[in-house]
Design an enzyme around this catalytic site. Structure first.
Site, PDB file in Angstrom:
ATOM      1  N   ASP A   1       2.526 -19.078  29.983  1.00 56.14           N
ATOM      2  CA  ASP A   1       1.125 -18.707  30.168  1.00 56.14           C
ATOM      3  C   ASP A   1       0.883 -17.365  29.481  1.00 56.14           C
ATOM      4  O   ASP A   1       1.734 -16.463  29.562  1.00 56.14           O
ATOM      5  CB  ASP A   1       0.809 -18.607  31.665  1.00 56.14           C
ATOM      6  N   ILE A   2      -0.250 -17.229  28.796  1.00 53.25           N
ATOM      7  CA  ILE A   2      -0.533 -15.967  28.091  1.00 53.25           C
ATOM      8  C   ILE A   2      -1.004 -14.872  29.041  1.00 53.25           C
ATOM      9  O   ILE A   2      -1.080 -13.705  28.648  1.00 53.25           O
ATOM     10  CB  ILE A   2      -1.556 -16.160  26.948  1.00 53.25           C
TER      11      ILE A   2
ATOM     12  N   VAL B   1      -9.119 -24.681  32.225  1.00 56.79           N
ATOM     13  CA  VAL B   1      -8.971 -25.551  31.056  1.00 56.79           C
ATOM     14  C   VAL B   1      -8.929 -26.980  31.578  1.00 56.79           C
ATOM     15  O   VAL B   1      -8.052 -27.325  32.381  1.00 56.79           O
ATOM     16  CB  VAL B   1      -7.692 -25.225  30.251  1.00 56.79           C
TER      17      VAL B   1
ATOM     18  N   HIS C   1      -2.808 -29.764  33.768  1.00 59.04           N
ATOM     19  CA  HIS C   1      -1.687 -28.847  33.603  1.00 59.04           C
ATOM     20  C   HIS C   1      -1.217 -28.350  34.961  1.00 59.04           C
ATOM     21  O   HIS C   1      -2.007 -28.111  35.861  1.00 59.04           O
ATOM     22  CB  HIS C   1      -2.037 -27.665  32.688  1.00 59.04           C
TER      23      HIS C   1
END
Length: 116
Positions: free
Chosen positions: A31-32, A97, A101
């Site tokens: 994850d960013i 998003v 996920h």
């Protein structure tokens, strides 16, 4: 693939990601904006809006995504002390998003994350 989907673009190689695990049907990447020392996103390569729609549309793929989450947790050394696995569904569930996920989080005690 959906052209305007961030995760579909990552699967297509159009957007870079730090991939930590990949199968024919799944992709896992860091994850960013991590919320724990280990924070990996596990997605299906096929576009499905969320885990609930995936479970109805393709139960076998839903199981494959869960197996990939478990493989990531093992690979990242989280199975001994434990980890959190989160699938957000919809805007009220915190989904940002809209491509299925799972978040694999661990590496420290996570405590309570929900407050009322």
């Amino acid at each position: 693939m959906t052209d305007d989907c961030l995760f579909c673009r990552i699967v297509a190689g159009e957007i870079p990601a730090t991939v930590v695990h990949e199968t024919d049907d799944t992709l896992a990447f860091r994850d960013i904006d991590p919320k724990a020392p280990v924070h990996v996103l596990v997605i299906s390569k096929a576009h499905h809006r969320d885990v609930a729609t995936l479970a109805v549309a393709d139960p076998a793929l839903a199981g494959t995504v869960l197996a990939a989450c478990a493989a990531v947790a093992e690979q990242e050394g989280l199975t001994g002390d434990g980890y959190r696995l989160i699938f957000n569904v919809g805007a009220h569930g915190g989904q940002e998003v809209f491509h299925v996920h799972g978040h694999v989080l661990g590496g420290r005690p996570l405590g309570r994350m929900l407050s009322v």
